[in-house]
Write an enzyme that holds these catalytic residues in place. Structure first.
Site, PDB file in Angstrom:
ATOM      1  N   LYS A   1       0.866  -1.187   0.000  1.00  0.00           N
ATOM      2  CA  LYS A   1       0.000   0.000   0.000  1.00  0.00           C
ATOM      3  C   LYS A   1       0.898   1.231   0.000  1.00  0.00           C
ATOM      4  CE  LYS A   1      -3.750   1.849   2.920  1.00  0.00           C
ATOM      5  NZ  LYS A   1      -4.561   1.546   4.126  1.00  0.00           N
TER       6      LYS A   1
ATOM      7  N   SER B   1      -9.283   1.470   3.343  1.00  0.00           N
ATOM      8  CA  SER B   1      -8.432   2.221   2.446  1.00  0.00           C
ATOM      9  C   SER B   1      -7.366   1.380   1.750  1.00  0.00           C
ATOM     10  CB  SER B   1      -7.735   3.339   3.217  1.00  0.00           C
ATOM     11  OG  SER B   1      -6.879   2.787   4.216  1.00  0.00           O
TER      12      SER B   1
ATOM     13  N   SER C   1      -9.356  -0.883   7.506  1.00  0.00           N
ATOM     14  CA  SER C   1      -8.844  -0.684   6.154  1.00  0.00           C
ATOM     15  C   SER C   1      -8.135  -1.897   5.555  1.00  0.00           C
ATOM     16  CB  SER C   1      -7.899   0.520   6.123  1.00  0.00           C
ATOM     17  OG  SER C   1      -8.632   1.705   6.270  1.00  0.00           O
TER      18      SER C   1
END
Lengths: 500, 40
Positions: free
Chosen positions: A81, A156, A180
């Site tokens: 990420k 996210s 997330s």
């Protein structure tokens, strides 16, 4: 053994390397080809690190050929990420504010994966700084869900969820402050673990809050979560939240089964208004599987999701504002709309309110601690809905919708999402959440592994077509393809999914 | 700013729902631990 490279697990790749049926270079090239063919429609990557990946694959191949196995991630491609810092590689937070930021040091989790022989395929999409999204006003578009490109992968850790589900990589690193990792894992039909707070170092990961950020693995099976966690878990004296606890052998703990375990099914969280109608039956079916395997299931009552969500969002809003205050004063125009609107309220929440929420957090964590004295683990869903449609006009429900993942963000206990079914009308994944006592990741993984040994939900994958990334609304299992001994160590490119 | 103004009432309501009046012994989560620095 199935040799459909995009959907091989970490465990299967390790065995294929051991038997010289595949090589890290062959696997890496196949995955890079698949990414090139399909990610233009999914946007799961911010940056593909092809040269680095091939160089790391060649190194891994040479070491494995020489019989030097560094561990379970040796020769395994993965993604990060894009709030996880990488020396010499831009780490953007998917934000205009940091689109040219090139760190000089690796995050601790990256250092551990490099030392373990992992192969970095690239930096993956996120909501802006792991909070503001889904947004259409950032330098990169939001990632899409490989099960249905008209839907989002959640957030996210949107890129990791989409990329792992799409067969671009067997594993990725996500982060989880309020859900997330678990949300995108649920919406994309993969496994995702939020470890205990302090189990995995946060050093070098852009903060979302100061007291609830967790870094964890996202893979396609509980077994793979165990293998990746083995490499990234451990004390880091440079992270003030890091816990100095021994790291158990997570793989060895997987095979304990569930016979004799006491599991608490949390009442009221995954049912009622706002929950997808197929979710209750899917959770009930998963519970029935665990009962057949020998677990005892009893209902347990905890505070409401509204309570947990209010407590978490009060704390995180203040901490988020503290993190972004300077940029908000000097470069407000460079924030995406959603992030800016979520940061601003933190300026208006009083210190007294923040402390009231922190003190409430203690009480809520104690409530869970009491439940973990009665039960080996707690069960609920990992998401109350299926993935949202990609709609830029959708209102921001950050505060208004109670979250089913935030309760375990509040307590900091490990919580694991695994697929447990599909919605009938849309063919979208549904997910079971298993939470365990602090530092008891092995218990959650053991339960999930027993479930996955008895079922095939985690073996179902979206089908990407060459022309578009549209996928079947009914799930499909990629067919195993017979393989002979390797083309491999010669690094020949290999076509991937038979559907691609 | 209009969007923020529109969203603020939900935050205000959230803060009003926080329970108050805890005993002094009920301290905040993540309270300060000096030994943490001695260890580090």
């Amino acid at each position: 053994m199935p040799m459909d490279i995009p959907f091989l697990t970490i465990a299967e790749l390790g065995r294929a390397y051991d038997q010289r049926e595949l090589s890290p270079v062959e696997v890496t090239r196949a995955l890079l080809d698949r990414i090139a063919a399909h990610d233009g429609k999914l946007h799961s990557f911010i940056r593909v690190t092809e040269d680095i990946a091939l160089a790391e694959a060649k190194t891994a191949e040479a070491e494995l050929m020489a019989g030097r196995r560094r561990g379970p991630m040796h020769g395994i491609p993965y993604g990060l990420k894009d709030i996880v810092e990488t020396a010499g590689i831009a780490t953007t937070g998917q934000s205009k504010l940091r689109q040219d930021h090139v760190p000089t040091e690796d995050a601790e989790v990256v250092r551990r994966l490099k030392a373990g022989g992992g192969i970095l395929l690239g930096k993956l999409a996120t909501w802006e700084f792991a909070l503001g999204g889904p947004s259409w006003d950032l330098p990169w578009p939001p990632a899409r869900n490989p099960w249905d490109r008209d839907r989002l992968p959640g957030g996210s850790s949107s890129g990791p969820g989409a990329a792992v589900a799409a067969g671009f990589m067997p594993a990725a690193i996500g982060t989880d402050t309020g859900g997330s990792i678990r949300g995108p894992a649920a919406f994309c039909g993969i496994a995702g673990l939020k470890p205990t707070y302090g189990r995995v170092s946060r050093r070098g990961v852009f903060p979302n809050t100061f007291t609830m950020d967790h870094i964890g693995p996202m893979t396609r099976s509980a077994e793979d979560i165990a293998l990746m966690l083995q490499v990234i878990a451990g004390f880091d004296p440079a992270d003030l939240g890091s816990e100095d606890c021994p790291v158990p052998d997570y793989r060895a703990a997987l095979d304990g089964g569930v016979k004799g375990l006491r599991l608490g099914l949390i009442e009221g969280w995954h049912e009622g208004a706002g929950a997808h109608p197929d979710l209750g039956p899917a959770i009930a079916e998963a519970v029935a599987v665990l009962e057949r395997l020998g677990a005892t299931i009893e209902p347990v009552k905890l505070s409401s999701l509204r309570d947990y969500t209010d407590c978490k969002t009060t704390i995180s809003s203040v901490e988020l504002y503290s993190i972004h205050e300077r940029d908000l004063r000097t470069r407000p125009q460079d924030f995406g709309r959603i992030l800016r609107n979520r940061v601003l309220p933190g300026a208006l929440i009083r210190g007294e309110d923040y402390l009231a929420a922190l003190r409430w957090r203690t009480a809520l964590a104690q409530e869970q601690a009491a439940a973990f004295r009665r039960f080996d683990a707690l069960l609920t869903a990992a998401a109350r809905t299926i993935a949202d449609k990609a709609d830029p006009g959708q209102p921001d429900r950050h505060v208004s919708t109670p979250s089913i993942t935030m309760p375990f963000s509040i307590s900091g206990v490990p919580a694991l999402a695994i697929p447990c079914g599909f919605s009938r009308a849309e063919g979208m994944p549904l997910s079971l959440q298993i939470a365990a006592a602090p530092m008891q990741e092995a218990m959650a993984l053991r339960i999930a592994h027993a479930f996955q040994q008895a079922t095939d939900r985690h073996r179902r994958h979206p089908v990407l077509t060459k022309e578009s990334s549209l996928c079947a609304t009914t799930s499909a299992i990629c067919r195993p393809r017979p393989r002979t001994k390797s083309a491999l160590w010669s690094s020949a490119p290999v076509s991937t999914c038979p559907k691609s | 700013m209009q969007q923020f103004i529109a969203a603020w009432p939900e935050y205000e309501a959230m803060v009003r729902r926080l329970p108050r009046g805890r005993a002094y012994a009920e301290e905040p989560a993540h309270s300060f631990r000096s030994t943490r620095f001695a260890e580090g």
